[in-house]
Design a protein around this motif. Structure first.
Motif, PDB file in Angstrom:
ATOM      1  N   TRP A 285      34.498  32.658  41.843  1.00 20.54           N
ATOM      2  CA  TRP A 285      35.241  31.402  42.039  1.00 20.54           C
ATOM      3  C   TRP A 285      35.564  31.160  43.513  1.00 20.54           C
ATOM      4  CZ3 TRP A 285      35.838  34.732  38.002  1.00 20.54           C
ATOM      5  CH2 TRP A 285      35.578  34.225  36.726  1.00 20.54           C
ATOM      6  N   GLY A 286      34.833  31.847  44.397  1.00 16.83           N
ATOM      7  CA  GLY A 286      35.024  31.633  45.823  1.00 16.83           C
ATOM      8  C   GLY A 286      35.899  32.638  46.515  1.00 16.83           C
ATOM      9  N   GLY A 287      36.391  33.647  45.802  1.00 15.53           N
ATOM     10  CA  GLY A 287      37.222  34.667  46.438  1.00 15.53           C
ATOM     11  C   GLY A 287      36.432  35.448  47.467  1.00 15.53           C
ATOM     12  N   TRP A 288      37.136  36.010  48.436  1.00 12.48           N
ATOM     13  CA  TRP A 288      36.490  36.720  49.536  1.00 12.48           C
ATOM     14  C   TRP A 288      36.275  38.192  49.231  1.00 12.48           C
ATOM     15  CZ3 TRP A 288      40.709  33.842  52.492  1.00 12.48           C
ATOM     16  CH2 TRP A 288      40.235  32.587  52.903  1.00 12.48           C
ATOM     17  N   LEU A 289      35.100  38.683  49.616  1.00 15.05           N
ATOM     18  CA  LEU A 289      34.825  40.112  49.605  1.00 15.05           C
ATOM     19  C   LEU A 289      35.389  40.728  50.883  1.00 15.05           C
ATOM     20  CD1 LEU A 289      31.109  40.031  48.384  1.00 15.05           C
ATOM     21  CD2 LEU A 289      33.175  40.359  47.007  1.00 15.05           C
ATOM     22  N   ALA A 290      35.359  42.066  50.970  1.00 11.12           N
ATOM     23  CA  ALA A 290      35.960  42.753  52.116  1.00 11.12           C
ATOM     24  C   ALA A 290      35.332  42.318  53.438  1.00 11.12           C
ATOM     25  CB  ALA A 290      35.834  44.262  51.940  1.00 11.12           C
ATOM     26  N   THR A 291      34.011  42.116  53.448  1.00 16.83           N
ATOM     27  CA  THR A 291      33.352  41.691  54.689  1.00 16.83           C
ATOM     28  C   THR A 291      33.823  40.307  55.114  1.00 16.83           C
ATOM     29  OG1 THR A 291      31.502  40.924  53.324  1.00 16.83           O
ATOM     30  CG2 THR A 291      31.280  43.089  54.369  1.00 16.83           C
ATOM     31  N   GLU A 292      34.118  39.455  54.156  1.00 21.12           N
ATOM     32  CA  GLU A 292      34.594  38.113  54.464  1.00 21.12           C
ATOM     33  C   GLU A 292      36.054  38.130  54.908  1.00 21.12           C
ATOM     34  OE1 GLU A 292      31.951  35.378  51.499  1.00 21.12           O
ATOM     35  OE2 GLU A 292      33.306  36.838  50.564  1.00 21.12           O
ATOM     36  N   VAL A 293      36.832  39.059  54.370  1.00 21.95           N
ATOM     37  CA  VAL A 293      38.209  39.229  54.839  1.00 21.95           C
ATOM     38  C   VAL A 293      38.202  39.683  56.292  1.00 21.95           C
ATOM     39  CG1 VAL A 293      40.338  40.557  54.552  1.00 21.95           C
ATOM     40  CG2 VAL A 293      39.124  39.695  52.548  1.00 21.95           C
ATOM     41  N   PHE A 294      37.282  40.573  56.644  1.00 18.75           N
ATOM     42  CA  PHE A 294      37.117  41.029  58.027  1.00 18.75           C
ATOM     43  C   PHE A 294      36.946  39.828  58.949  1.00 18.75           C
ATOM     44  CE2 PHE A 294      34.356  42.043  61.580  1.00 18.75           C
ATOM     45  CZ  PHE A 294      34.868  43.223  62.090  1.00 18.75           C
TER      46      PHE A 294
ATOM     47  N   VAL B 192      48.815  36.411  54.771  1.00 18.23           N
ATOM     48  CA  VAL B 192      48.437  35.008  54.984  1.00 18.23           C
ATOM     49  C   VAL B 192      47.054  34.753  54.403  1.00 18.23           C
ATOM     50  CG1 VAL B 192      47.868  33.270  56.730  1.00 18.23           C
ATOM     51  CG2 VAL B 192      49.911  34.677  56.995  1.00 18.23           C
ATOM     52  N   MET B 193      46.150  35.714  54.570  1.00 11.96           N
ATOM     53  CA  MET B 193      44.813  35.599  53.986  1.00 11.96           C
ATOM     54  C   MET B 193      44.893  35.434  52.478  1.00 11.96           C
ATOM     55  SD  MET B 193      42.484  37.543  52.046  1.00 11.96           S
ATOM     56  CE  MET B 193      43.108  39.209  52.301  1.00 11.96           C
ATOM     57  N   PHE B 194      45.717  36.262  51.822  1.00 15.91           N
ATOM     58  CA  PHE B 194      45.888  36.133  50.378  1.00 15.91           C
ATOM     59  C   PHE B 194      46.462  34.769  50.027  1.00 15.91           C
ATOM     60  CE2 PHE B 194      45.757  40.890  49.941  1.00 15.91           C
ATOM     61  CZ  PHE B 194      44.755  40.930  48.988  1.00 15.91           C
ATOM     62  N   GLY B 195      47.381  34.294  50.844  1.00 16.93           N
ATOM     63  CA  GLY B 195      47.961  32.978  50.596  1.00 16.93           C
ATOM     64  C   GLY B 195      46.921  31.882  50.618  1.00 16.93           C
ATOM     65  N   ASP B 196      46.010  31.947  51.575  1.00 18.76           N
ATOM     66  CA  ASP B 196      44.960  30.932  51.661  1.00 18.76           C
ATOM     67  C   ASP B 196      43.992  31.031  50.486  1.00 18.76           C
ATOM     68  OD1 ASP B 196      45.994  29.857  53.944  1.00 18.76           O
ATOM     69  OD2 ASP B 196      44.535  30.753  55.310  1.00 18.76           O
TER      70      ASP B 196
ATOM     71  N   LEU C 203      41.728  45.726  40.323  1.00 14.50           N
ATOM     72  CA  LEU C 203      42.080  46.176  41.668  1.00 14.50           C
ATOM     73  C   LEU C 203      42.383  44.993  42.569  1.00 14.50           C
ATOM     74  CD1 LEU C 203      39.230  48.823  41.955  1.00 14.50           C
ATOM     75  CD2 LEU C 203      41.618  49.245  41.374  1.00 14.50           C
ATOM     76  N   ASN C 204      42.189  43.797  42.054  1.00 12.59           N
ATOM     77  CA  ASN C 204      42.374  42.588  42.851  1.00 12.59           C
ATOM     78  C   ASN C 204      43.858  42.251  42.996  1.00 12.59           C
ATOM     79  OD1 ASN C 204      39.600  42.452  42.913  1.00 12.59           O
ATOM     80  ND2 ASN C 204      39.466  40.976  41.248  1.00 12.59           N
ATOM     81  N   GLN C 205      44.207  41.770  44.169  1.00 12.04           N
ATOM     82  CA  GLN C 205      45.599  41.409  44.444  1.00 12.04           C
ATOM     83  C   GLN C 205      45.770  39.898  44.580  1.00 12.04           C
ATOM     84  OE1 GLN C 205      45.375  44.058  47.770  1.00 12.04           O
ATOM     85  NE2 GLN C 205      46.791  45.521  46.869  1.00 12.04           N
ATOM     86  N   ASP C 206      44.711  39.163  44.289  1.00  9.17           N
ATOM     87  CA  ASP C 206      44.810  37.704  44.270  1.00  9.17           C
ATOM     88  C   ASP C 206      45.428  37.256  42.948  1.00  9.17           C
ATOM     89  OD1 ASP C 206      42.703  37.122  42.222  1.00  9.17           O
ATOM     90  OD2 ASP C 206      41.386  38.043  43.714  1.00  9.17           O
ATOM     91  N   LEU C 207      45.601  35.942  42.786  1.00  6.81           N
ATOM     92  CA  LEU C 207      46.342  35.407  41.649  1.00  6.81           C
ATOM     93  C   LEU C 207      45.470  34.570  40.712  1.00  6.81           C
ATOM     94  CD1 LEU C 207      49.584  34.385  43.578  1.00  6.81           C
ATOM     95  CD2 LEU C 207      49.047  36.564  42.454  1.00  6.81           C
ATOM     96  N   LEU C 208      44.187  34.833  40.702  1.00  2.00           N
ATOM     97  CA  LEU C 208      43.274  34.092  39.844  1.00  2.00           C
ATOM     98  C   LEU C 208      43.651  34.249  38.375  1.00  2.00           C
ATOM     99  CD1 LEU C 208      40.593  32.446  39.563  1.00  2.00           C
ATOM    100  CD2 LEU C 208      39.427  34.668  39.378  1.00  2.00           C
ATOM    101  N   LEU C 209      43.839  35.476  37.922  1.00  2.00           N
ATOM    102  CA  LEU C 209      44.168  35.714  36.513  1.00  2.00           C
ATOM    103  C   LEU C 209      45.541  35.153  36.156  1.00  2.00           C
ATOM    104  CD1 LEU C 209      42.905  39.354  35.831  1.00  2.00           C
ATOM    105  CD2 LEU C 209      41.860  37.214  35.093  1.00  2.00           C
ATOM    106  N   GLU C 210      46.501  35.305  37.067  1.00  2.00           N
ATOM    107  CA  GLU C 210      47.845  34.820  36.776  1.00  2.00           C
ATOM    108  C   GLU C 210      47.851  33.314  36.521  1.00  2.00           C
ATOM    109  OE1 GLU C 210      48.681  38.565  39.189  1.00  2.00           O
ATOM    110  OE2 GLU C 210      47.077  37.130  38.853  1.00  2.00           O
TER     111      GLU C 210
END
Length: 334
Positions: free
Chosen positions: A15-24, A83-87, A124-131
């Motif tokens: 759904w467009g979430g970032w992988l570790a390389t994209e977070v970098f 902030v990254m997680f917020g975006d 292991l994800n800390q984003d809020l997609l499931l919530e």
């Protein structure tokens, strides 16, 4: 025969979430990193060896050993990650529909119908997609009226957002660990265990509760809710005839791999959804590159003993593509 699900960043990527390389790459553009040569050099140092989490791990160690010199930098870096997680979460909240099918849709091939089939979900994800899209917008009692009344995060109390239009959103409020940590839900509630915490979890003092960087095992052992979640993970995996579907996990966390290794010796079977399929363990073994003396790894052994199938397709291709691949994935539940 419990059917379990383990999710990594590759799940949210659908759904467009970032992988570790994209977070970098995201962090390179943050105010904290642009304004600090130290942080920028630290990120680039670990680009090919652990990425931003390895950089954060070293920064945590530097701040521990030399707080006067590095504590401010650590706080700035951790703030940039939040902030990254917020975006990223903002994008997930704006998703009008997270089903991956093009109309007309088949109700039996929706994402909620799929997730509903598992006895427990670990992520292991800390984003809020499931919530937002599973806990807030789905009535599980309508999908399987004889099984689930709903889903929840065991051992946590939800404190809703004060915004009137978002009062029911499980993504916009906060989750606080219970004082008595009751992680045993009613048999009618589907448990979702966020093994590394989450971007909207908070301690009672208001500080974030999520595990990032190095020494995750130590951090988890000193965080009661996460230690109990880790114990639940091991318990579920070790049940007789347990089956685990893994989506988007890159097998980079030692404490997770250790739990999997122990459970495989007890009979755990794994179905893998990953672009590399059954070759993933081989690809992660650096000794299999040209010119190296090849040595097998524990992960390769885990794959050889436990894999009962896999899919290299994206979830979009599985749920909105050929019925052949969809049927192969759903055979996991037979």
């Amino acid at each position: 025969m419990p059917k379990l699900l383990l999710l990594g960043a590759g799940f949210s990527r659908n759904w467009g979430g970032w992988l570790a390389t994209e977070v970098f790459e995201y962090l390179l553009g943050t105010k904290a990193v642009i304004g600090s040569d130290k942080l920028r050099q630290l990120l680039w140092k670990h680009q090919l060896s652990g990425g931003f989490e390895a950089a954060l791990a070293e920064l945590q160690m530097l701040a521990k050993n030399h707080p006067a010199e590095w504590q401010f930098d650590l706080a700035e870096f951790e703030s940039a990650v939040l902030v990254m997680f917020g975006d990223m979460n903002s994008g997930f909240l704006d998703l009008g529909d997270w089903d991956l099918q093009t109309p007309p849709k088949e109700s039996s091939k929706t994402i909620p119908f799929f997730l509903n089939k598992f006895d427990a979900i670990f992520t292991l994800n800390q984003d809020l997609l499931l919530e937002e899209h599973y806990l807030s917008r789905v009535d599980l009692s309508l999908i399987s009226p004889r099984r689930w009344d709903g889903a929840s995060l065991p051992g946590l109390d939800f404190r809703p957002s004060l915004e009137p239009f978002h009062h029911l959103s499980k993504a916009r409020g906060r989750w606080i660990p219970q004082s008595n940590l009751n992680v045993d839900l009613s048999a009618r509630m589907q448990p979702i265990y966020k093994l590394h915490g989450s971007s909207n979890w908070q301690k009672e003092d208001g500080s974030p509760l999520l595990i990032m960087g190095g020494n995750k095992t130590q951090e988890i052992s000193t965080t009661p809710i996460l230690q109990m979640y880790q114990n639940k993970f091991a318990e579920y995996l070790s049940e007789p005839n347990a089956r685990l579907m893994v989506i988007g996990y890159g097998f980079g966390d030692e404490h997770i791999n250790e739990a999997l290794t122990q459970a495989v010796e007890l009979g755990l079977k794994i179905f893998l959804i990953d672009p590399m399929g059954a070759e993933l363990a081989l690809k992660l073994n650096k000794t299999r590159s040209s010119g190296q003396i090849t040595c097998g790894t524990p992960l390769e052994s885990v794959f050889q003993k436990s894999l009962i199938g896999g899919s290299r397709r994206s979830l979009k291709e599985i749920f909105d593509g050929s019925p052949i691949e969809y049927k192969k994935v759903m055979n996991f539940f037979i």
